[in-house]
Design a protein around this motif. Structure first.
Motif, mmCIF file in Angstrom:
data_model
loop_
_atom_site.group_PDB
_atom_site.id
_atom_site.type_symbol
_atom_site.label_atom_id
_atom_site.label_comp_id
_atom_site.label_asym_id
_atom_site.label_seq_id
_atom_site.Cartn_x
_atom_site.Cartn_y
_atom_site.Cartn_z
ATOM 1 N N VAL A 32 0.664 -1.349 -0.202
ATOM 2 C CA VAL A 32 0.117 0.186 0.197
ATOM 3 C C VAL A 32 0.475 1.368 -0.096
ATOM 4 O O VAL A 32 0.709 2.240 -1.426
ATOM 5 C CB VAL A 32 -0.778 0.565 1.062
ATOM 6 C CG1 VAL A 32 -2.516 1.009 1.544
ATOM 7 C CG2 VAL A 32 -1.820 -1.723 1.275
ATOM 8 N N GLU A 33 1.986 0.763 0.834
ATOM 9 C CA GLU A 33 2.955 2.159 0.823
ATOM 10 C C GLU A 33 3.170 2.733 -0.333
ATOM 11 O O GLU A 33 3.880 3.390 -0.789
ATOM 12 C CB GLU A 33 4.746 2.262 1.646
ATOM 13 C CG GLU A 33 4.773 2.947 1.471
ATOM 14 C CD GLU A 33 6.305 2.689 2.433
ATOM 15 O OE1 GLU A 33 6.987 3.529 2.800
ATOM 16 O OE2 GLU A 33 5.666 1.979 3.289
ATOM 17 N N PRO A 40 -1.801 7.921 -5.355
ATOM 18 C CA PRO A 40 -2.452 8.487 -3.706
ATOM 19 C C PRO A 40 -4.015 7.810 -4.171
ATOM 20 O O PRO A 40 -4.669 8.376 -4.932
ATOM 21 C CB PRO A 40 -2.093 10.071 -4.042
ATOM 22 C CG PRO A 40 -0.857 10.731 -4.856
ATOM 23 C CD PRO A 40 -1.548 9.573 -5.780
ATOM 24 N N GLY A 41 -4.169 7.729 -2.546
ATOM 25 C CA GLY A 41 -5.845 7.211 -2.622
ATOM 26 C C GLY A 41 -6.366 6.073 -1.359
ATOM 27 O O GLY A 41 -4.792 6.298 -0.752
ATOM 28 N N ASP A 42 -6.865 6.416 -0.975
ATOM 29 C CA ASP A 42 -7.440 4.929 -0.429
ATOM 30 C C ASP A 42 -7.298 3.717 -0.868
ATOM 31 O O ASP A 42 -8.561 3.211 -1.630
ATOM 32 C CB ASP A 42 -9.041 5.333 0.304
ATOM 33 C CG ASP A 42 -8.763 6.794 1.188
ATOM 34 O OD1 ASP A 42 -7.682 6.964 1.503
ATOM 35 O OD2 ASP A 42 -10.215 7.796 0.877
ATOM 36 N N THR A 61 -5.925 -2.663 -6.564
ATOM 37 C CA THR A 61 -7.235 -1.815 -7.953
ATOM 38 C C THR A 61 -6.116 -0.210 -7.633
ATOM 39 O O THR A 61 -6.530 -0.001 -6.901
ATOM 40 C CB THR A 61 -8.167 -2.605 -8.103
ATOM 41 O OG1 THR A 61 -8.173 -3.348 -8.309
ATOM 42 C CG2 THR A 61 -8.621 -1.816 -9.154
ATOM 43 N N ILE A 62 -5.985 0.063 -8.918
ATOM 44 C CA ILE A 62 -5.357 1.184 -8.551
ATOM 45 C C ILE A 62 -6.278 1.774 -10.176
ATOM 46 O O ILE A 62 -6.377 1.101 -11.294
ATOM 47 C CB ILE A 62 -4.348 1.395 -9.036
ATOM 48 C CG1 ILE A 62 -3.354 1.072 -10.573
ATOM 49 C CG2 ILE A 62 -3.250 1.049 -8.568
ATOM 50 C CD1 ILE A 62 -1.866 1.808 -11.137
#
Length: 87
Positions: A32-33, A40-42, A61-62
């Motif tokens: 996640v980092e 950037p996102g949740d 998923t991005i």
């Protein structure tokens, strides 16, 4: 890494990575980092444990905006020392 994904994908697009690595909570945090550094996102990764519990399969998923973003993340995720494979 040169791929033909730029021909096969239309951007922007959702793109899912499956990362296989040692079964440590640190694995998820580091994935996640890395992803947040580039996109950037949740994120709420999906985590599955192997049958013997030695490995995790982490799907994340991005929202990709260009092919370089996808290729960079493949490379950066693969550099995590407890990662064994990025699909």
């Amino acid at each position: 890494m040169k791929t033909k994904l730029n021909v096969q994908l239309e951007f922007p697009t959702p793109f899912t990575y499956k990362v296989l690595g040692l079964a440590q909570q640190e694995l998820v945090d580091r994935i996640v980092e890395v992803v947040q550094h580039h996109v950037p996102g949740d994120y709420l990764p999906n985590i599955k444990s192997s049958s013997k519990g030695n490995y995790y399969s982490v799907s994340i998923t991005i929202h990709a905006t260009h092919i370089e973003q996808i290729e960079t993340l493949y490379e950066e995720l693969g550099k995590i020392d407890i990662v064994r494979m990025v699909l």
